[in-house]
Design a protein around this motif. Structure first.
Motif, PDB file in Angstrom:
ATOM      1  N   VAL A 198      37.195  60.132 -44.890  1.00  0.00           N
ATOM      2  CA  VAL A 198      37.143  60.251 -43.312  1.00  0.00           C
ATOM      3  C   VAL A 198      35.368  59.521 -42.243  1.00  0.00           C
ATOM      4  CG1 VAL A 198      36.296  62.326 -42.266  1.00  0.00           C
ATOM      5  CG2 VAL A 198      38.146  62.438 -43.758  1.00  0.00           C
ATOM      6  N   ASP A 199      34.925  58.928 -43.143  1.00  0.00           N
ATOM      7  CA  ASP A 199      33.667  58.458 -43.097  1.00  0.00           C
ATOM      8  C   ASP A 199      34.033  56.807 -42.718  1.00  0.00           C
ATOM      9  OD1 ASP A 199      31.885  60.254 -43.286  1.00  0.00           O
ATOM     10  OD2 ASP A 199      31.187  59.501 -44.691  1.00  0.00           O
ATOM     11  N   SER A 200      34.814  55.967 -43.809  1.00  0.00           N
ATOM     12  CA  SER A 200      35.259  55.169 -43.116  1.00  0.00           C
ATOM     13  C   SER A 200      35.941  55.411 -41.291  1.00  0.00           C
ATOM     14  CB  SER A 200      36.201  53.959 -44.230  1.00  0.00           C
ATOM     15  OG  SER A 200      35.530  54.135 -45.185  1.00  0.00           O
ATOM     16  N   LEU A 201      36.736  55.701 -41.744  1.00  0.00           N
ATOM     17  CA  LEU A 201      37.837  55.503 -40.376  1.00  0.00           C
ATOM     18  C   LEU A 201      36.821  56.094 -39.001  1.00  0.00           C
ATOM     19  CD1 LEU A 201      41.109  57.455 -42.255  1.00  0.00           C
ATOM     20  CD2 LEU A 201      40.766  55.271 -40.738  1.00  0.00           C
ATOM     21  N   VAL A 202      35.686  57.155 -38.984  1.00  0.00           N
ATOM     22  CA  VAL A 202      34.783  57.063 -38.268  1.00  0.00           C
ATOM     23  C   VAL A 202      34.183  56.755 -37.561  1.00  0.00           C
ATOM     24  CG1 VAL A 202      33.826  59.807 -36.981  1.00  0.00           C
ATOM     25  CG2 VAL A 202      35.733  60.426 -38.301  1.00  0.00           C
ATOM     26  N   ILE A 203      33.401  56.269 -38.890  1.00  0.00           N
ATOM     27  CA  ILE A 203      32.825  55.100 -38.022  1.00  0.00           C
ATOM     28  C   ILE A 203      32.949  53.792 -37.467  1.00  0.00           C
ATOM     29  CG2 ILE A 203      31.315  53.565 -38.653  1.00  0.00           C
ATOM     30  CD1 ILE A 203      30.128  55.687 -41.531  1.00  0.00           C
ATOM     31  N   LYS A 204      33.609  52.907 -38.068  1.00  0.00           N
ATOM     32  CA  LYS A 204      35.350  52.288 -37.206  1.00  0.00           C
ATOM     33  C   LYS A 204      35.428  52.585 -36.181  1.00  0.00           C
ATOM     34  CE  LYS A 204      34.172  48.438 -40.267  1.00  0.00           C
ATOM     35  NZ  LYS A 204      34.942  47.300 -40.608  1.00  0.00           N
ATOM     36  N   THR A 205      36.231  53.318 -35.712  1.00  0.00           N
ATOM     37  CA  THR A 205      36.857  53.936 -34.901  1.00  0.00           C
ATOM     38  C   THR A 205      35.763  53.958 -33.336  1.00  0.00           C
ATOM     39  OG1 THR A 205      38.332  55.096 -35.885  1.00  0.00           O
ATOM     40  CG2 THR A 205      38.614  55.439 -34.140  1.00  0.00           C
ATOM     41  N   MET A 206      34.770  55.213 -33.907  1.00  0.00           N
ATOM     42  CA  MET A 206      33.687  55.293 -32.518  1.00  0.00           C
ATOM     43  C   MET A 206      33.158  54.196 -32.553  1.00  0.00           C
ATOM     44  SD  MET A 206      34.135  58.925 -32.532  1.00  0.00           S
ATOM     45  CE  MET A 206      32.841  58.626 -30.402  1.00  0.00           C
ATOM     46  N   ARG A 207      32.890  52.956 -33.589  1.00  0.00           N
ATOM     47  CA  ARG A 207      32.009  51.960 -32.788  1.00  0.00           C
ATOM     48  C   ARG A 207      32.547  51.386 -32.144  1.00  0.00           C
ATOM     49  NH1 ARG A 207      30.496  48.778 -37.300  1.00  0.00           N
ATOM     50  NH2 ARG A 207      29.204  50.126 -37.849  1.00  0.00           N
ATOM     51  N   ALA A 208      34.778  51.430 -32.162  1.00  0.00           N
ATOM     52  CA  ALA A 208      35.294  50.319 -30.996  1.00  0.00           C
ATOM     53  C   ALA A 208      35.570  52.136 -29.941  1.00  0.00           C
ATOM     54  CB  ALA A 208      36.705  50.739 -31.788  1.00  0.00           C
ATOM     55  N   VAL A 209      34.875  52.737 -29.429  1.00  0.00           N
ATOM     56  CA  VAL A 209      35.150  53.562 -28.733  1.00  0.00           C
ATOM     57  C   VAL A 209      34.593  52.779 -28.111  1.00  0.00           C
ATOM     58  CG1 VAL A 209      34.780  55.710 -27.926  1.00  0.00           C
ATOM     59  CG2 VAL A 209      36.147  55.742 -29.511  1.00  0.00           C
ATOM     60  N   LYS A 210      32.463  53.169 -28.314  1.00  0.00           N
ATOM     61  CA  LYS A 210      31.743  52.267 -28.180  1.00  0.00           C
ATOM     62  C   LYS A 210      31.927  50.965 -26.724  1.00  0.00           C
ATOM     63  CE  LYS A 210      28.601  55.768 -29.817  1.00  0.00           C
ATOM     64  NZ  LYS A 210      28.469  55.801 -31.180  1.00  0.00           N
ATOM     65  N   LYS A 211      33.242  49.617 -27.240  1.00  0.00           N
ATOM     66  CA  LYS A 211      32.437  48.513 -27.728  1.00  0.00           C
ATOM     67  C   LYS A 211      34.135  48.838 -26.188  1.00  0.00           C
ATOM     68  CE  LYS A 211      34.005  44.254 -28.376  1.00  0.00           C
ATOM     69  NZ  LYS A 211      34.374  43.117 -30.000  1.00  0.00           N
ATOM     70  N   PHE A 212      35.502  49.437 -26.478  1.00  0.00           N
ATOM     71  CA  PHE A 212      35.834  49.183 -25.696  1.00  0.00           C
ATOM     72  C   PHE A 212      35.938  50.166 -24.398  1.00  0.00           C
ATOM     73  CE2 PHE A 212      37.266  47.108 -29.170  1.00  0.00           C
ATOM     74  CZ  PHE A 212      37.552  46.473 -28.507  1.00  0.00           C
ATOM     75  N   LYS A 213      35.672  51.699 -24.164  1.00  0.00           N
ATOM     76  CA  LYS A 213      35.675  52.490 -23.320  1.00  0.00           C
ATOM     77  C   LYS A 213      36.532  52.894 -22.435  1.00  0.00           C
ATOM     78  CE  LYS A 213      31.249  50.693 -21.881  1.00  0.00           C
ATOM     79  NZ  LYS A 213      30.479  49.968 -22.984  1.00  0.00           N
ATOM     80  N   PRO A 214      37.446  53.125 -23.854  1.00  0.00           N
ATOM     81  CA  PRO A 214      38.728  53.918 -23.530  1.00  0.00           C
ATOM     82  C   PRO A 214      38.687  55.377 -22.718  1.00  0.00           C
ATOM     83  CG  PRO A 214      38.824  54.338 -25.730  1.00  0.00           C
ATOM     84  CD  PRO A 214      37.334  53.599 -25.406  1.00  0.00           C
ATOM     85  N   LYS A 215      39.678  56.102 -21.706  1.00  0.00           N
ATOM     86  CA  LYS A 215      39.405  57.158 -21.559  1.00  0.00           C
ATOM     87  C   LYS A 215      39.600  57.942 -21.943  1.00  0.00           C
ATOM     88  CE  LYS A 215      39.588  55.901 -16.940  1.00  0.00           C
ATOM     89  NZ  LYS A 215      41.029  55.340 -15.645  1.00  0.00           N
ATOM     90  N   SER A 216      40.679  58.370 -23.131  1.00  0.00           N
ATOM     91  CA  SER A 216      41.088  59.197 -24.612  1.00  0.00           C
ATOM     92  C   SER A 216      40.883  58.094 -25.749  1.00  0.00           C
ATOM     93  CB  SER A 216      43.354  59.245 -24.386  1.00  0.00           C
ATOM     94  OG  SER A 216      42.670  59.748 -22.554  1.00  0.00           O
TER      95      SER A 216
END
Ligand code: KG4
Ligand code: ZN
Length: 360
Positions: free
Chosen positions: A269-287
């Motif tokens: 869970v940590d691996s998936l969440v940490i990396k994905t949230m980093r991508a959220v910050k980088k790509f700034k999606p709406k969803s």
């Protein structure tokens, strides 16, 4: 538009009738999971043989459930359908063939268009389903918005993609070795837990958490590549680390089993969440959309929920009800509606190695 969708990429045989990509009229699934639990994993030949037996009864049941007030003649029921859809890949070749050849035959017999669907893209579209009349599932009020970031975490795949619209999907990252679900399945096996490993580990971890409410930091196992800037994962080291810890114990007690399960779940869970949230910050999606069997994991869902709440610029999080995270045909019907590209049935092939951005 009323679509009959068929899904047989792994060990499930599934058929659904879906209206306009959003409303599920029927959702039928025959699983050979009990058989695979006995062998500790899927034996492809046996899965395909079971699917061959259940494909027609499953389709018939899906049609009868979708149109209950009508005569039960299949040919007659098919007159309600506008189009057929089927998973073309990726998956096990024998299993895919059962669904694809059945769909081709029905498309010819009933003279309907046929849409081949990418199974991994299908997992993302489970988030577009809004209505499931047979139950009281709570679907989020909002529809996913573009650009969207989607994380697909299943038994065979871990992919992070950016969707600018229904047609434009760009791959951002994925696993370099084992998939997230595979990591659950393989470590569960090391602990002597049954297949599929994800739900079994989650159940043991829940017992641990009930007795140790958030007091202890779970850090026994590695989170590889976690500090790297790119969005790749590696889960194969987890097996080795778990095997090493297990071999230190002569016999695992019930408590060991619960503790190891909680540790394994938290590492994934940590691996998936940490990396994905980093991508959220980088790509700034709406969803942010989650999909695939591992997205049924409650801990993963909770952690994404809390991380999304913490963001200063708000985005919507979409996670399908667990029944739509694991393999099913409703998601294939939804994907087919939003990507309406029928192909002459003679040209449709099974594509066992198809990637999430691959051409069908
Ligand atoms: O998407 P899926 O049904 O089939 C594939 O396309 O592979 O995913 C199956 C995977 C299995 O590895 C299973 O262990 C995992 O999803 N899984 C879970 C949970 N439910 C299923 N993993 C963690 N927690 C769960 N609750
Ligand atoms: Zn799947």
């Amino acid at each position: 538009m009323t679509i009959l969708a068929i899904e047989t990429s792994c060990d499930e045989t599934a058929a659904s009738v879906v209206e306009d990509g959003r409303k599920v009229l029927s959702h039928v699934l025959a699983s050979s999971a009990d058989m695979h639990a006995k062998t500790g994993g899927i034996i492809p030949e046996m899965a395909a043989r079971e699917q061959l037996k259940s494909i027609l009864p499953v389709i018939e049941e899906a049609l009868k459930k979708a149109f209950p007030s009508q005569a039960s003649n299949l040919q007659y029921l098919s007159s309600n359908l506008d189009v057929l859809a089927v998973t073309a890949g990726p998956g096990l070749i024998g299993s895919l063939l059962v669904g694809v050849e059945t769909a081709k035959t029905l498309a010819w017999l009933w003279n309907k268009p046929l849409i081949p669907v990418n199974h991994l893209v299908g997992h993302i579209y489970a988030n577009f389903i809004r209505e499931f009349p047979i139950s009281n599932f709570q679907f989020p009020n909002e529809e996913p918005k573009f650009p969207a970031l989607a994380l697909v975490v299943s038994g065979g795949h871990t992919d992070l993609v950016l969707m600018e619209n229904h047609q434009k999907i760009t791959w951002i990252g994925g696993t370099r070795d084992d998939a997230a679900g595979e990591a659950f399945d393989k470590t569960a096996r090391l602990l002597g837990l049954p297949y599929p490993g994800g739900p079994a580990i989650a159940a043991e971890a829940a017992k641990f958490e009930a007795q140790n409410p958030k007091s202890e930091k779970l850090q026994m196992f590695p989170r590889p590549l976690i500090n790297e800037n790119y969005f790749d994962w590696s889960f194969s080291g987890l097996k080795t680390a778990v095997a090493r810890e297990v071999s230190k114990n002569k016999k695992l007690t019930g408590e060991d089993l619960q503790k190891f399960s909680a540790e394994i779940q938290q590492a994934i869970v940590d691996s998936l969440v940490i990396k994905t949230m980093r991508a959220v910050k980088k790509f700034k999606p709406k969803s942010l959309l989650l999909g695939g069997g591992v997205a049924a994991n409650s801990r993963l869902r909770e952690e994404f929920n809390s991380k999304i709440q913490d963001l200063t610029s708000k985005i919507s999080l979409h996670v399908p009800p667990p029944k739509f995270c694991t393999d099913n045909a409703s998601m294939i019907g939804a994907a087919a509606f939003y990507n309406y590209q029928p192909v002459n049935w003679r040209k449709i092939q099974t594509l066992p190695e198809l990637t999430i951005t691959g051409e069908i």
